[in-house]
Write a protein that holds these residues in place. Structure first.
Motif, PDB file in Angstrom:
ATOM      1  N   GLN A 102      56.051  49.058  23.798  1.00 36.97           N
ATOM      2  CA  GLN A 102      55.474  49.812  22.680  1.00 36.97           C
ATOM      3  C   GLN A 102      53.995  49.485  22.539  1.00 36.97           C
ATOM      4  OE1 GLN A 102      57.459  49.650  19.000  1.00 36.97           O
ATOM      5  NE2 GLN A 102      59.469  50.191  19.819  1.00 36.97           N
ATOM      6  N   PRO A 103      53.198  50.451  22.007  1.00 34.10           N
ATOM      7  CA  PRO A 103      51.781  50.170  21.787  1.00 34.10           C
ATOM      8  C   PRO A 103      51.610  48.979  20.850  1.00 34.10           C
ATOM      9  CG  PRO A 103      52.268  52.510  21.494  1.00 34.10           C
ATOM     10  CD  PRO A 103      53.580  51.806  21.623  1.00 34.10           C
ATOM     11  N   MET A 104      50.673  48.117  21.208  1.00 31.30           N
ATOM     12  CA  MET A 104      50.444  46.939  20.386  1.00 31.30           C
ATOM     13  C   MET A 104      49.552  47.283  19.197  1.00 31.30           C
ATOM     14  SD  MET A 104      49.835  43.922  23.191  1.00 31.30           S
ATOM     15  CE  MET A 104      48.441  44.740  23.922  1.00 31.30           C
ATOM     16  N   LEU A 105      49.698  46.502  18.118  1.00 27.47           N
ATOM     17  CA  LEU A 105      48.784  46.610  16.987  1.00 27.47           C
ATOM     18  C   LEU A 105      47.579  45.729  17.262  1.00 27.47           C
ATOM     19  CD1 LEU A 105      51.102  46.409  13.837  1.00 27.47           C
ATOM     20  CD2 LEU A 105      50.315  48.427  15.057  1.00 27.47           C
ATOM     21  N   GLU A 173      49.972  54.695   8.377  1.00 29.05           N
ATOM     22  CA  GLU A 173      50.864  55.780   8.777  1.00 29.05           C
ATOM     23  C   GLU A 173      50.886  55.952  10.297  1.00 29.05           C
ATOM     24  OE1 GLU A 173      49.398  59.085   6.545  1.00 29.05           O
ATOM     25  OE2 GLU A 173      50.651  58.625   4.790  1.00 29.05           O
ATOM     26  N   LYS A 174      49.719  55.850  10.936  1.00 29.63           N
ATOM     27  CA  LYS A 174      49.653  55.973  12.402  1.00 29.63           C
ATOM     28  C   LYS A 174      50.415  54.844  13.072  1.00 29.63           C
ATOM     29  CE  LYS A 174      45.188  58.391  12.511  1.00 29.63           C
ATOM     30  NZ  LYS A 174      43.739  58.273  12.835  1.00 29.63           N
ATOM     31  N   CYS A 175      50.260  53.627  12.546  1.00 35.73           N
ATOM     32  CA  CYS A 175      50.941  52.472  13.146  1.00 35.73           C
ATOM     33  C   CYS A 175      52.454  52.573  12.980  1.00 35.73           C
ATOM     34  CB  CYS A 175      50.422  51.176  12.530  1.00 35.73           C
ATOM     35  SG  CYS A 175      48.708  50.784  12.989  1.00 35.73           S
ATOM     36  N   CYS A 176      52.910  53.091  11.840  1.00 35.83           N
ATOM     37  CA  CYS A 176      54.351  53.254  11.620  1.00 35.83           C
ATOM     38  C   CYS A 176      54.928  54.276  12.600  1.00 35.83           C
ATOM     39  CB  CYS A 176      54.625  53.695  10.178  1.00 35.83           C
ATOM     40  SG  CYS A 176      54.469  52.373   8.972  1.00 35.83           S
ATOM     41  N   GLN A 177      54.160  55.329  12.882  1.00 35.56           N
ATOM     42  CA  GLN A 177      54.630  56.350  13.815  1.00 35.56           C
ATOM     43  C   GLN A 177      54.612  55.852  15.258  1.00 35.56           C
ATOM     44  OE1 GLN A 177      52.053  59.653  13.042  1.00 35.56           O
ATOM     45  NE2 GLN A 177      52.898  60.051  10.989  1.00 35.56           N
ATOM     46  N   GLU A 184      59.739  49.189  10.868  1.00 38.08           N
ATOM     47  CA  GLU A 184      60.870  48.455  10.297  1.00 38.08           C
ATOM     48  C   GLU A 184      60.383  47.354   9.358  1.00 38.08           C
ATOM     49  OE1 GLU A 184      63.231  47.005  13.496  1.00 38.08           O
ATOM     50  OE2 GLU A 184      63.779  49.006  14.210  1.00 38.08           O
ATOM     51  N   ILE A 185      59.343  46.658   9.762  1.00 35.46           N
ATOM     52  CA  ILE A 185      58.781  45.592   8.919  1.00 35.46           C
ATOM     53  C   ILE A 185      58.275  46.182   7.600  1.00 35.46           C
ATOM     54  CG2 ILE A 185      56.868  43.942   8.709  1.00 35.46           C
ATOM     55  CD1 ILE A 185      57.069  43.517  11.737  1.00 35.46           C
ATOM     56  N   SER A 186      57.707  47.370   7.677  1.00 37.62           N
ATOM     57  CA  SER A 186      57.124  48.002   6.486  1.00 37.62           C
ATOM     58  C   SER A 186      58.170  48.464   5.490  1.00 37.62           C
ATOM     59  CB  SER A 186      56.267  49.206   6.887  1.00 37.62           C
ATOM     60  OG  SER A 186      55.203  48.779   7.699  1.00 37.62           O
ATOM     61  N   LEU A 197      54.672  51.293   3.639  1.00 38.88           N
ATOM     62  CA  LEU A 197      53.225  51.475   3.731  1.00 38.88           C
ATOM     63  C   LEU A 197      52.860  52.917   4.050  1.00 38.88           C
ATOM     64  CD1 LEU A 197      52.154  48.268   5.655  1.00 38.88           C
ATOM     65  CD2 LEU A 197      51.981  48.717   3.230  1.00 38.88           C
ATOM     66  N   SER A 198      53.668  53.566   4.888  1.00 38.48           N
ATOM     67  CA  SER A 198      53.306  54.912   5.325  1.00 38.48           C
ATOM     68  C   SER A 198      53.311  55.908   4.184  1.00 38.48           C
ATOM     69  CB  SER A 198      54.277  55.383   6.412  1.00 38.48           C
ATOM     70  OG  SER A 198      55.591  55.429   5.903  1.00 38.48           O
TER      71      SER A 198
END
Length: 824
Positions: A102-105, A173-177, A184-186, A197-198
């Motif tokens: 998955q893309p990293m934060l 919102e972008k990170c949640c998507q 899940e953490i959010s 958060l989203s």
């Protein structure tokens, strides 16, 4: 990090030595529950030397309620911030997750989302830790202003947060998507709080907190005496907060754009009036002109650049083409209803402005002109939101237009004058654009109504209407030419529009009905009594609108000099060959609402509620229980239950039966109209020698309901409620449950929480004469200041607040258990 209340921490937070102490005459203080919750004890009834010192004492007592609410609010806010910090901590491993596809934060994304959150948490944790011990060790000399001043000085952190807010939400919102683990953490639950958060829920909390803190400062400053050392510190904190809010609002408020419209022309005018048009579900204020051959609907243009008044024609219909639509013929949607709360809030504003005008009358300058302009604006808004009765007209092509008006009387007037004029108009026609322009332009000179038809039109700004109770006996009618099923309704004006107040029973198959029914009608600045006589139709429309035919209508002016005496005034209203005989008697508000103890202590009316329950060995007076049971048996679907007046003679008969402890009272009630039973219950509470909410706590209730912070308000209001004497409290809770059940049938009986609060609020709270804020003026026993309206609306708000609360703690028999914790 979790935190708890710790009673020992108070030793580390002493007052600053340079803060002057304040005189300590503490009535009570918050105490710390073993589990750490703050519990506020009810105020004791210590005697004070003067009214002024009593007011100061009450103000200082309110400081305690406000501060206890602030503590609870801060605890909840800290929980929200800690929830954000938890997500931030859990997010850091995701930036280095090398084992996932998955893309990293990135670190930058995490810092953007949670920008300034740790700093905000630290600021409010310090504030909370400083405030808690001072409230725990409460006395009236306690100072907290330095804490609020320090908190306000750190608003720069909020500025940075607000500036970053939009970017933070978009990034979250972008990170949640993009990252399911972050999503899940959010959405984990932390201390009972969902973190999403989203959807901006938690990230919005600090933005909302700025506005909330300013409102809290308003409340705290309002109840802090000017001589208290906290006063200048709180003023400074409020000034900083308001400046900060203003700077934010200026950046986000878009500039309003001015409108430009066309001009307009001339003819013989029969009638003109401001009316409300319903256009695609929206209410629009219009000026309607009825000419000898056409109906024209215009909009008043805004005056700009020193230009004179101008109209814009919205539409016109030649009178030969006008038809009146019924709901079945119209495809328009139902009339949108405006919440009663909005209408009452508008009335409060109008009353406040009128009071300001009275104070400024000595100054004929710009201040008075500005207030009059403001009054006109508010009354225009009230006219816009008040009417809800549809009046529909259409042209020859079937195009329909809907006006909203306040009474059946007014609707029938328009129909009558248009039909009468249609007898003289035989041909249809159309106007050229030039003719229409000239006609619309002429409206400026021809108009007879220049302002919204409310109190602004009176020559004197002071309200000249009647405030009090009007007893009306509808005796009989003569002049009918055929036997019909007849009834009458009574309307009075209030704040410029008319309200239906009473309805007689239907007198069947007669040309000379003899109703002989008496009604008690409350007047609020009223000047006119209207009477409508209907012929009853068997069927009624599905939407509930009255299909009965108006046989006659008429009105009389309520003249204060002629109503001064205590005797009944007989009068006859003549209308279309039909005459209705009436008798009227007016009692001004300051006399009608006096709470007079009964000389006969063996009865129930006018006797203290505690004495009645003690005599009956009951928790709730028998009269309250019996009336409620009968109403719940057959009155829950009665339209206007508690609002529509019952027959006064029936109410007096029930009063006498209850006072005499008549064993047949249940049989009497079963045979009476349910509105008479509702009226008897209202009369019982109105005649209590002391209000159910008590004289002692009245001021606290009205001040508590005005608090801006919802947590502080709930804490204060529940503490005050549970401080009532036990018979008062249990009776109120019994009545409250009943009124909530009545409101459950609102779709049928039309009695919302707000309608019920309007009826019962003054009845349950109005203080005895010695505690009332209403100025007694023996030289003017009829006309009353609008200060009365403000006080009545405050009483309505108190009851409305309790009706809207989902649950109220049930008290135990022991007095000590009737306390309420501020913990949420």
């Amino acid at each position: 990090p979790a935190y708890v209340y710790d009673g020992d921490r108070g030793e580390d937070h002493r007052m600053q030595p340079d803060v002057a102490s304040y005189t300590d005459d503490s009535l009570s203080s918050p105490c710390l529950h073993p589990k750490g919750r703050i519990i506020i004890e009810p105020p004791s009834s210590g005697s004070l030397e003067s009214t002024k010192s009593l007011d100061v004492e009450k103000g200082l007592e309110m400081r305690k309620w406000v501060l206890s609410g602030i503590l609870t609010s801060e605890e909840a806010y800290l929980s929200h911030l800690e929830a954000l910090l938890l997500v931030m901590v859990l997010s850091f491993p995701l930036k280095a997750a090398a084992t996932t596809s998955q893309p990293m934060l990135t670190l930058q994304q995490i810092e953007t989302i949670f920008f300034k959150v740790p700093e905000l948490h630290e600021i409010h944790k310090d504030f909370y830790d400083g405030l808690l011990p001072r409230v725990q060790q409460w006395s009236h000399r306690q100072c907290v202003g330095d804490l609020f001043q320090k908190l306000a000085s750190q608003l720069g952190v909020y500025r940075a947060f607000v500036d970053n807010y939009k970017v933070a939400v978009e990034t979250a919102e972008k990170c949640c998507q993009a990252n399911s683990q972050f999503a899940e953490i959010s959405e984990v639950s932390f201390k009972g709080t969902y973190i999403i958060l989203s959807k901006q829920t938690l990230l919005y909390k600090p933005v909302d907190r700025v506005t909330r803190s300013t409102l809290v400062l308003h409340d705290l400053l309002k109840h802090t005496p000017s001589s208290h050392p906290d006063h200048p510190l709180l003023q400074d904190a409020l000034r900083i907060s308001q400046n900060f809010l203003s700077s934010i609002n200026e950046e986000i408020t878009p500039r309003r754009q001015s409108m430009t419209v066309k001009k307009g022309e001339n003819r013989q005018l029969l009638r003109d009036q401001f009316m409300v048009e319903l256009v695609e579900g929206a209410r629009k204020l219009r000026h309607v002109f009825l000419f000898t051959d056409l109906l024209l609907c215009a909009k008043l243009k805004k005056q700009t650049g020193g230009k004179g008044q101008q109209y814009d024609c919205k539409w016109y219909i030649p009178l030969a083409d006008v038809t009146f639509q019924t709901i079945d013929e119209s495809e328009s949607s139902p009339v949108p209803q405006i919440p009663e709360e909005e209408i009452d809030a508008m009335k409060v504003k109008i009353s406040q402005i009128k009071n300001e005008i009275q104070r400024e009358k000595v100054d004929k300058g710009k201040v008075l002109d500005r207030l009059r302009k403001k009054l006109c604006e508010q009354e225009s808004l009230l006219l816009l939101i008040s009417p809800c009765m549809a009046f529909r007209v259409s042209n020859r092509n079937g195009k329909g237009y809907t006006f909203l008006i306040s009474s059946d009387y007014e609707r029938e007037e328009w129909r009558e004058i248009i039909r009468e004029q249609q007898k003289k108009c035989f041909k249809s026609f159309s106007l050229t654009s030039l003719e229409l322009q000239m006609l619309t332009n002429s409206c400026v000179k021809l108009q007879t109504v220049h302002n919204v038809p409310l109190t602004i039109n009176k020559e004197d700004d002071e309200s000249t209407g009647l405030y009090g109770f009007l007893n009306v006996i509808v005796h009989s009618a003569t002049g009918l030419k055929q036997s019909l099923n007849l009834y009458c309704t009574l309307e009075v004006d209030s704040f410029g529009y008319f309200v239906n107040k009473a309805k007689t029973r239907v007198y069947r198959d007669t040309t000379e009905p003899n109703w002989n029914e008496e009604f008690e009608i409350e007047l609020e600045g009223s000047q006119t009594l209207r009477l409508l006589c209907y012929s009853k139709v068997k069927q009624c429309r599905d939407d509930g609108e009255n299909m009965d035919r108006i046989m006659a209508k008429g009105q009389i002016q309520l003249d204060p000099p002629s109503l001064q005496g205590k005797d009944w005034q007989r009068t006859v209203i003549s209308m279309n060959g039909i005459e209705v005989k009436l008798s009227m008697r007016f009692t001004s508000r300051e006399f009608s609402l006096k709470r007079m103890p009964s000389r006969k202590q063996s009865g129930v009316f006018g006797v203290k509620i505690g004495a009645v329950t003690k005599r009956e060995h009951s928790k709730v007076p028998l009269i309250v229980r019996q009336c409620v049971e009968e109403i719940e048996r057959r009155g829950m679907e009665e339209v206007g239950i508690y609002r529509v007046s019952g027959v006064a003679t029936d109410i007096q008969a029930l009063k006498a039966a209850f006072d005499a402890n008549n064993k047949d009272v249940s049989v009497m009630m079963s045979e009476m109209d349910v509105n008479a039973i509702a009226g008897t219950l209202k009369l019982y509470f109105r005649e209590l020698p002391e209000p159910l909410f008590t004289d002692e706590l009245y001021a606290n209730f009205t001040e508590g309901v005005a608090l801006s912070d919802s947590v502080a308000k709930e804490s204060c209001m529940l503490n005050l409620l549970l401080s009532l004497p036990e018979p008062n409290l249990l009776t109120f809770l019994f009545l409250l449950d009943h009124l909530k059940r009545v409101a459950e049938n609102e779709s049928v009986n039309k009695m919302s929480f707000h309608n019920l609060a309007t009826v019962f609020g003054p009845t349950l709270l109005r203080p005895s004469e010695k505690d009332s804020k209403i100025p007694a003026n023996p030289t003017q026993p009829i006309s009353m200041s609008d200060s009365w309206s403000l006080e009545v609306m405050s009483q309505v708000q108190v009851l409305l607040y309790f009706l809207q609360l989902e649950a109220i703690p049930t008290p135990d028999s022991k007095r000590q258990s009737m306390l309420f914790s501020t913990e949420v």
